[in-house]
Design a protein around this motif. Structure first.
Motif, PDB file in Angstrom:
ATOM      1  N   PRO A 147     -11.173   9.496  -7.518  1.00 19.68           N
ATOM      2  CA  PRO A 147     -10.115   9.183  -6.525  1.00 19.68           C
ATOM      3  C   PRO A 147      -9.003   8.606  -7.259  1.00 19.68           C
ATOM      4  O   PRO A 147      -8.952   8.129  -8.487  1.00 19.68           O
ATOM      5  N   LEU A 148      -7.769   8.597  -6.683  1.00 16.83           N
ATOM      6  CA  LEU A 148      -6.498   8.406  -7.138  1.00 16.83           C
ATOM      7  C   LEU A 148      -6.319   7.138  -7.956  1.00 16.83           C
ATOM      8  O   LEU A 148      -5.888   6.631  -8.829  1.00 16.83           O
ATOM      9  N   ASP A 149      -7.220   5.962  -7.073  1.00 13.41           N
ATOM     10  CA  ASP A 149      -6.978   4.573  -7.589  1.00 13.41           C
ATOM     11  C   ASP A 149      -7.988   4.559  -8.967  1.00 13.41           C
ATOM     12  O   ASP A 149      -8.036   3.392  -9.719  1.00 13.41           O
ATOM     13  N   GLU A 150      -8.886   5.378  -9.402  1.00 12.93           N
ATOM     14  CA  GLU A 150      -9.452   5.404 -10.649  1.00 12.93           C
ATOM     15  C   GLU A 150      -8.516   6.114 -11.973  1.00 12.93           C
ATOM     16  O   GLU A 150      -9.171   5.990 -12.982  1.00 12.93           O
ATOM     17  N   ARG A 151      -7.452   6.701 -11.266  1.00 13.05           N
ATOM     18  CA  ARG A 151      -6.905   7.421 -12.356  1.00 13.05           C
ATOM     19  C   ARG A 151      -5.563   6.720 -12.976  1.00 13.05           C
ATOM     20  O   ARG A 151      -5.109   5.689 -12.416  1.00 13.05           O
ATOM     21  N   PHE A 152      -5.010   7.276 -14.103  1.00 14.99           N
ATOM     22  CA  PHE A 152      -3.885   6.825 -14.769  1.00 14.99           C
ATOM     23  C   PHE A 152      -2.763   7.893 -14.798  1.00 14.99           C
ATOM     24  O   PHE A 152      -3.126   9.116 -14.424  1.00 14.99           O
ATOM     25  N   ASP A 153      -1.689   7.495 -14.665  1.00 14.84           N
ATOM     26  CA  ASP A 153      -0.461   8.576 -14.922  1.00 14.84           C
ATOM     27  C   ASP A 153      -0.293   8.715 -16.533  1.00 14.84           C
ATOM     28  O   ASP A 153      -0.765   7.889 -17.235  1.00 14.84           O
ATOM     29  N   ALA A 154       0.380   9.613 -16.899  1.00 13.40           N
ATOM     30  CA  ALA A 154       0.736   9.927 -18.119  1.00 13.40           C
ATOM     31  C   ALA A 154       1.470   8.837 -18.896  1.00 13.40           C
ATOM     32  O   ALA A 154       1.140   8.878 -19.992  1.00 13.40           O
ATOM     33  N   ALA A 155       2.452   8.193 -18.152  1.00  9.77           N
ATOM     34  CA  ALA A 155       3.090   7.321 -18.942  1.00  9.77           C
ATOM     35  C   ALA A 155       2.092   5.925 -19.423  1.00  9.77           C
ATOM     36  O   ALA A 155       2.337   5.631 -20.251  1.00  9.77           O
ATOM     37  N   THR A 156       1.361   5.735 -18.483  1.00 13.28           N
ATOM     38  CA  THR A 156       0.229   4.507 -18.676  1.00 13.28           C
ATOM     39  C   THR A 156      -0.617   5.030 -19.990  1.00 13.28           C
ATOM     40  O   THR A 156      -0.775   4.245 -20.964  1.00 13.28           O
ATOM     41  N   ALA A 157      -1.173   6.266 -19.696  1.00  6.48           N
ATOM     42  CA  ALA A 157      -1.873   6.801 -20.922  1.00  6.48           C
ATOM     43  C   ALA A 157      -1.191   6.645 -22.198  1.00  6.48           C
ATOM     44  O   ALA A 157      -1.756   6.038 -23.435  1.00  6.48           O
ATOM     45  N   VAL A 158      -0.041   7.282 -22.347  1.00  9.14           N
ATOM     46  CA  VAL A 158       1.101   6.908 -23.643  1.00  9.14           C
ATOM     47  C   VAL A 158       1.035   5.575 -23.762  1.00  9.14           C
ATOM     48  O   VAL A 158       0.852   5.210 -25.332  1.00  9.14           O
ATOM     49  N   GLU A 159       1.370   4.533 -22.914  1.00  3.84           N
ATOM     50  CA  GLU A 159       1.547   3.138 -23.353  1.00  3.84           C
ATOM     51  C   GLU A 159       0.061   2.492 -23.984  1.00  3.84           C
ATOM     52  O   GLU A 159       0.183   1.682 -24.809  1.00  3.84           O
ATOM     53  N   GLN A 160      -1.032   2.995 -23.353  1.00  2.00           N
ATOM     54  CA  GLN A 160      -2.318   2.331 -23.829  1.00  2.00           C
ATOM     55  C   GLN A 160      -2.520   3.077 -25.320  1.00  2.00           C
ATOM     56  O   GLN A 160      -2.894   2.225 -26.274  1.00  2.00           O
ATOM     57  N   LEU A 161      -2.125   4.349 -25.726  1.00  2.00           N
ATOM     58  CA  LEU A 161      -2.415   4.852 -26.858  1.00  2.00           C
ATOM     59  C   LEU A 161      -1.316   4.071 -27.857  1.00  2.00           C
ATOM     60  O   LEU A 161      -1.710   3.632 -29.045  1.00  2.00           O
ATOM     61  N   GLU A 162       0.012   4.084 -27.643  1.00  2.00           N
ATOM     62  CA  GLU A 162       0.961   3.260 -28.229  1.00  2.00           C
ATOM     63  C   GLU A 162       0.522   1.865 -28.755  1.00  2.00           C
ATOM     64  O   GLU A 162       0.615   1.451 -30.005  1.00  2.00           O
ATOM     65  N   ARG A 163      -0.010   1.219 -27.625  1.00  2.00           N
ATOM     66  CA  ARG A 163      -0.292  -0.214 -27.878  1.00  2.00           C
ATOM     67  C   ARG A 163      -1.292  -0.418 -28.983  1.00  2.00           C
ATOM     68  O   ARG A 163      -1.470  -1.363 -29.652  1.00  2.00           O
TER      69      ARG A 163
END
Length: 184
Positions: A147-163
């Motif tokens: 479901p969409l509410d369990e997904r991340f967008d690309a920008a969030t994935a990038v932010e998670q990795l960069e953090r």
């Protein structure tokens, strides 16, 4: 893995070749760019669908999944010689500091994406290690995947990795998925 796990009763779907429409073997290998001396981890390996594709190109591949039952199904199919199944959560990987030359996850980022998992991934990846994430996009339609509410967008994935100390090299956004390549 963190938020949920793939239902064991649906595990046969993980071996469906139609999955290649979202991430082909060739794209995954291009993004990961392994060589015969590379040690990598497949995060959320399930029944080993993508592990089998990457194994011929690396020295060692750790097929990491939190569900022991997934490893049992993987063993029934046959585990390539370069692959070692590892039952673990991404937030608690049983690897030494800087042991991995790379890691990848295909359609599983949403299952473990929290700060503890990314900190652990940073710990076990050597400097220069490549981390590849291909997952369902929160910007997709939701007709395939979780479901969409369990997904991340690309920008969030990038932010998670960069953090966690990774540097983004590639971001690809597609209709239902995204692909991110980051370096430690």
């Amino acid at each position: 893995m963190g938020f949920h796990t793939y239902p064991i009763e649906r595990a046969a779907a993980l071996d469906d070749p139609s999955r290649y429409r979202f991430c082909s073997r060739e794209e995954l290998l291009e993004l990961l760019d392994p060589d015969s001396a590379t040690v990598v981890a497949d995060l959320g390996s399930g029944t080993g669908f993508y592990a089998a594709d990457v194994a011929p190109f690396v020295d060692r591949l750790y097929a990491v999944d939190v569900q022991r039952e997934m490893h049992e199904l993987h063993r029934e199919k046959g585990v390539p010689a370069a692959v070692e199944p590892v039952t673990a959560d991404v937030a608690a990987l049983p690897f030494a500091d800087a042991e991995l030359d790379g890691a990848f996850s295909v359609m599983t980022h949403h299952e473990y994406a929290d700060d503890a998992a990314f900190a652990e991934l940073a710990r076990v990846c050597r400097p220069g290690a490549r981390v590849v994430t291909v997952d369902w996009s929160a910007d997709g339609s939701g007709t395939d995947g979780p479901p969409l509410d369990e997904r991340f967008d690309a920008a969030t994935a990038v932010e998670q990795l960069e953090r966690a100390g990774f540097t983004t090299e590639i971001v690809r956004e597609r209709p239902e998925t995204f692909a991110v390549v980051a370096r430690r």
